[in-house]
Design a protein around this motif. Sequence first.
Motif, PDB file in Angstrom:
ATOM      1  N   PRO A   6       1.295  -0.964  -0.227  1.00 38.80           N
ATOM      2  CA  PRO A   6       0.391  -0.222   0.076  1.00 38.80           C
ATOM      3  C   PRO A   6       0.910   1.444  -0.129  1.00 38.80           C
ATOM      4  N   GLN A   8       0.124   4.046   1.920  1.00 44.38           N
ATOM      5  CA  GLN A   8       0.963   3.980   3.518  1.00 44.38           C
ATOM      6  C   GLN A   8      -0.559   3.075   4.306  1.00 44.38           C
ATOM      7  N   PHE A   9       0.168   3.518   5.193  1.00 45.59           N
ATOM      8  CA  PHE A   9      -0.984   1.789   6.510  1.00 45.59           C
ATOM      9  C   PHE A   9      -0.841   2.572   8.024  1.00 45.59           C
ATOM     10  N   THR A  25       1.482   6.046  11.974  1.00 51.55           N
ATOM     11  CA  THR A  25       1.301   6.045   9.938  1.00 51.55           C
ATOM     12  C   THR A  25       3.109   6.085   9.576  1.00 51.55           C
ATOM     13  N   GLY A  28       4.491   2.823   2.945  1.00 48.56           N
ATOM     14  CA  GLY A  28       4.711   1.004   2.560  1.00 48.56           C
ATOM     15  C   GLY A  28       5.653   1.505   1.788  1.00 48.56           C
ATOM     16  N   VAL A  48      -4.418  -3.196  11.151  1.00 51.16           N
ATOM     17  CA  VAL A  48      -3.068  -2.154  10.823  1.00 51.16           C
ATOM     18  C   VAL A  48      -4.597  -2.086   9.240  1.00 51.16           C
ATOM     19  N   CYS A  50      -4.526  -0.934   6.071  1.00 47.02           N
ATOM     20  CA  CYS A  50      -4.408  -0.141   4.295  1.00 47.02           C
ATOM     21  C   CYS A  50      -4.959   1.116   3.993  1.00 47.02           C
ATOM     22  N   GLN A  51      -4.398   1.721   3.740  1.00 50.79           N
ATOM     23  CA  GLN A  51      -4.815   3.276   2.268  1.00 50.79           C
ATOM     24  C   GLN A  51      -4.967   2.822   1.393  1.00 50.79           C
ATOM     25  N   CYS A  54      -4.165  -4.363  -0.326  1.00 47.49           N
ATOM     26  CA  CYS A  54      -2.696  -4.339  -0.140  1.00 47.49           C
ATOM     27  C   CYS A  54      -2.795  -6.015   0.338  1.00 47.49           C
TER      28      CYS A  54
END
Length: 407
Positions: A6, A8-9, A25, A28, A48, A50-51, A54
């Motif tokens: 991802p 970001q997560f 934050t 990834g 977790v 994921c934005q 993922c």
Amino acid sequence: LFGDVPQQFVLQSAPDGIKWSDLATVNGATGFVSTEFQPAVLTQWLRVVCQTSCSIRELTIHGDVPGATTATTATTSSPLTTTAAVSTTQEVTGTSTEGTTSTTGPVNRVNLAELKPVLASSQRLATEHVSRMVDASLSTQWASATGDVAPWAWVDLLGVYNVVEVATHWAEDVGDYEVQTSRNAVEWTTVAHGAGLSGQSVRTIFPENTAATQWIRIVCLSFASTCAIKELYVYDVAGPETPATTAPASTAAPASTAAPASTAAPAENLALSKPVLASSSVLPDEYAARAVDGLASTQWRSAAGDQWIWVDLLSSYTLSHVVVQWGDQLPSSFNVEISSNPAVSWDSVVQQPAAAGAQQVDLGSTTQWLRIYCNGGCSIQELQVYGTPANGRLLQAQDVNADPILL
């Protein structure tokens, strides 16, 4: 360790699995992404988020149990450590018999309930979740909500056992309670009832004719304001029952892969009640552990698409064969895979079409981890693994990038 990375997560924690707080934050990246908390975070649940889309190959969490001591470990502790005793009358399966509830008893027995899956009718506080009654600590407790008029809590032993005794360490006085057993968590049989003692471990000795069980439930019938249990202990003598006999192979199955109906079952199914992990599950009662519970009446069912389930045999074995008892969802084909480090890679040793019923796959590999990879969604009633111990025990190293250690 991400598969699909991802952008970001977010790492989140919760005291009850419901109210989540952001911890960090993180961007990834391919390979292992490590996040260190300074200071350490006290939590029971970690999530977790994921934005973007993922996939996660492995999630590892490192830390310490607050206030943990050797007195609470499964092999050295006992709930029965004081000397006070009180006699009561128990009713067992409808027949009044004279029994004893005591706070003295044997030590060094394995608590079958420790850290096993649990469920309760309610909880009073976020810190009094039902998992607290099987966490091997007398400093925590499960407590029901004050408005719950008939609170209960059950534990899934992840295998069928001949239970001989249940010990309940009560946090608060309970006027009357029942101990119940079940093979499916739906139909329950009352084995005994008694009275709880605040701050004491009350033993319930099962009658000799009690049927083997997988679930134990405590039902509180009368109490002041809440039903509260510090720890639940379940003991057996003989261990798990022999797993359910594998159904004969379908006549449609290829002769080379069908489990012969006349072949005698090996002495030990190495996968029975061992730790398992699956890529997905669909229904709450069709989770991965159902594939190794020794019961042909249950199953693990995956979501659609390619899916997998692996079992940790907890030691290194030279495997002779595997038997896969398929459920009501059959993949087009499947792979039998082995690994020396399941967080890193898997090696396929056999690939073949799936056929309804039981399929036997002959092997000659040595491994600790075995995975069934389904090409298409699948369900497995029972996964059975047979073999002999290899030299030493194969353990996964702390650093999942490092080579495994053979002792």
